[in-house]
Design a protein around this motif. Structure first.
Motif: not given
Length: 318
Positions: A168-186
């Motif tokens: 999960a970390e190799e596939r960008g876990q932190a970035e995926a969480i951040a992008r999902s949060t960003e999408q929810a906020l916007t």
């Protein structure tokens, strides 16, 4: 088989006596029926007393109860014409997050939720509700689709946190969480989130950045699990109860602090004791919140959501 938590022992003892009476045979006799009725009343009173003064750690145990209703139960009872949607269009499908579209009170909605599973096989399939990057990228894709078709977004939160594995970390876990949060906020469509069990860390926030955030009465919502906090603070996971008491993780604490907007009352003894009633109450509150939010235009919804989360940091008083 009923599952009783450690602090429910007085209630377990009463139910044990009821089962003993039933096992004797003829429960149609007046004396047996009367005795069983009295014992049931005693159990209800004991439950009400115990659940009126739960500690934060006890609420944590209730939030994790294996019989508590999961996202799949809410979808089955509340939504009509539900169509599941799968895949992140990049890597794979992640069953830890259920996604799809359906009708709630006759209105089309997009639904996202963590799914823990109900037995060993399904828990493994759903990875105990701990999503990998593809789960959060799927969530982002569904939110984008909801935006395109002007559908409100409903999210159901129930996870110990995002999956922390190497892959999960190799596939960008932190970035995926951040992008999902960003999408929810916007989003410029109404969004409502409900913490139905355990809301853990960024794995929960990625789906919970909504216009309205609600929690069930005995759910918990925290930046880290009590065990994780105890391991960091005291290097001793056994002090999880101390951590839970200090972290303000209960719905009542978070409502007072302004982190959430509403607490949804559970049946006496927790949502797992009357799934249908608990799910119906959640459905009513979601519907009421969406009726209110539908009156606002897209720009206002986006601004309100941003202001809501900014206000937490500006006015939080512990």
């Amino acid at each position: 088989m009923r599952t009783f938590l450690d602090f429910e022992k007085p209630v377990a003892d009463v139910f044990g006596k009821i089962e003993e009476l039933r096992s004797l045979g003829d429960t149609s006799a007046v004396d047996a029926r009367d005795e069983i009725g009295k014992l049931k009343d005693k159990a209800e009173r004991a439950l009400a007393e115990i659940y009126s003064k739960l500690t934060p750690w006890q609420k944590t145990e209730v939030a994790r109860h294996p019989d508590r209703p999961h996202t799949s139960h809410y979808i089955a009872r509340l939504l009509e014409d539900f169509t599941p949607l799968a895949g992140d269009r990049s890597f794979a499908e992640d069953s830890a997050i259920i996604a799809g579209v359906g009708r709630l009170d006759g209105h089309s909605v997009a639904v996202l939720g963590h799914e823990r599973g109900v037995d060993t096989e399904s828990r493994i399939k759903h990875n105990f509700g701990m999503a990998r990057p593809e789960g959060y990228r799927k969530a982002k894709r569904i939110m984008q689709m909801a935006e395109r078709f002007r559908m409100p977004v409903v999210t159901l939160i129930d996870t110990a946190g995002a999956y922390p594995g190497i892959g999960a970390e190799e596939r960008g876990q932190a970035e995926a969480i951040a992008r999902s949060t960003e999408q929810a906020l916007t989003l410029t469509v109404p969004s409502v989130a409900v913490v139905i069990g355990e809301g853990g860390s960024g794995g929960a926030l990625a789906l919970a950045a909504s216009n309205k955030v609600m929690m069930l009465e005995h759910a918990i919502y925290s930046v880290i699990s009590p065990e994780g906090a105890a391991s960091i603070l005291w290097r001793d996971a056994a002090r999880a109860q101390d951590a839970a008491s200090s972290m303000k993780i209960t719905a009542q604490d978070l409502l007072r602090l302004g982190v959430i907007d509403d607490v949804i009352e559970e049946p006496i003894g927790g949502a797992h004791r009357d799934r249908a009633a608990a799910i119906d109450r959640v459905g009513e509150r979601i519907s009421a919140a969406l009726r209110e939010l539908r009156q606002e235009d897209g720009a206002t919804l986006k601004s309100m959501r941003a202001q809501r989360f900014l206000d937490i940091g500006r006015s939080l008083e512990v």
